[in-house]
Design an enzyme around this catalytic site. Structure first.
Site, short mmCIF file in Angstrom:
data_model
loop_
_atom_site.label_atom_id
_atom_site.label_comp_id
_atom_site.label_asym_id
_atom_site.label_seq_id
_atom_site.Cartn_x
_atom_site.Cartn_y
_atom_site.Cartn_z
N HIS A 1 0.84 -1.20 0.00
CA HIS A 1 0.00 0.00 0.00
C HIS A 1 0.87 1.25 0.00
CE1 HIS A 1 0.65 -0.58 4.43
NE2 HIS A 1 0.88 0.72 4.33
P1 TYD Z 1 -2.27 -4.05 7.60
O1 TYD Z 1 -2.56 -2.71 7.03
O2 TYD Z 1 -2.78 -5.24 6.87
O3 TYD Z 1 -0.71 -4.21 7.83
P2 TYD Z 1 0.48 -4.18 6.75
O4 TYD Z 1 0.29 -2.98 5.90
O5 TYD Z 1 1.71 -4.11 7.57
O6 TYD Z 1 0.44 -5.44 5.94
O7 TYD Z 1 -2.80 -4.04 9.08
C1 TYD Z 1 -3.12 -5.23 9.79
C2 TYD Z 1 -4.31 -4.96 10.69
O8 TYD Z 1 -3.97 -4.04 11.72
C3 TYD Z 1 -5.50 -4.39 9.94
O9 TYD Z 1 -6.66 -4.99 10.46
C4 TYD Z 1 -5.48 -2.92 10.32
C5 TYD Z 1 -4.87 -2.93 11.71
N1 TYD Z 1 -4.10 -1.71 12.03
C6 TYD Z 1 -4.55 -0.90 13.05
O10 TYD Z 1 -5.61 -1.14 13.67
N2 TYD Z 1 -3.82 0.21 13.38
C7 TYD Z 1 -2.65 0.52 12.74
O11 TYD Z 1 -2.01 1.54 13.09
C8 TYD Z 1 -2.20 -0.34 11.67
C9 TYD Z 1 -0.92 -0.04 10.93
C10 TYD Z 1 -2.95 -1.45 11.35
#
Ligand code: TYD
Length: 134
Positions: A49
């Site tokens: 992303h």
């Molecule tokens: P995700 O965006 O999939 O992580 P990455 O980009 O590292 O692969 O996030 C995993 C989960 O955590 C998703 O359900 C969103 C949640 N999340 C939060 O609640 N707060 C945050 O600050 C972040 C980064 C993720």
């Protein structure tokens, strides 16, 4: 590309090491959120992303991992293998994190609270945004 690698100041003595990160001094933003990624399973690649309005400092405080960066024109790979090494990433940079060592703990300091609407999760949408920004 809108990223840079910073050397964080280490305060070491005979007892061991300590690194402090202060907003406005070691990071050029107000720290509104901290999260960390750990226990990553082997061969996992995550991220995929970009953000519209978010500055982040990534520090692999334990172990190592690699970060793939893409600004829509060029790509770069950064190896985070030291708690002294900070990777500052600005807006409209596509990122993927991979090759996490078993003991990797990736600490992230962010300029904004979590906001799903700030994410660009589709690569083609990212390319449109990134190229419009230039
Ligand atoms: P995700 O965006 O999939 O992580 P990455 O980009 O590292 O692969 O996030 C995993 C989960 O955590 C998703 O359900 C969103 C949640 N999340 C939060 O609640 N707060 C945050 O600050 C972040 C980064 C993720």
């Amino acid at each position: 590309m809108d990223y840079c690698i910073t050397n964080l100041t280490e305060h070491g003595d005979s007892r061991g090491m300590l690194i402090s990160i202060e907003e406005g001094i070691d990071v050029p933003f107000d720290i509104k959120r901290i999260y960390y990624i750990y226990g990553t399973e082997p061969d996992v690649r995550r991220g995929f992303h970009s953000h519209k309005n978010l500055i982040q400092l990534l520090v692999c405080v334990s172990g190592s991992c690699k970060i793939h960066l893409d600004d829509g024109y060029e790509t770069s790979e950064v190896f985070l293998d030291s708690p002294k090494k900070g990777l500052l990433i600005k807006n409209f940079i596509w990122r993927e994190m991979y090759d996490f060592s078993k003991d990797a703990v990736l600490l992230v300091l962010a300029s904004e609270k979590y906001d799903e609407s700030d994410y660009i999760r589709d690569y083609n949408d990212f390319l449109k945004f990134a190229r419009r920004e230039k």
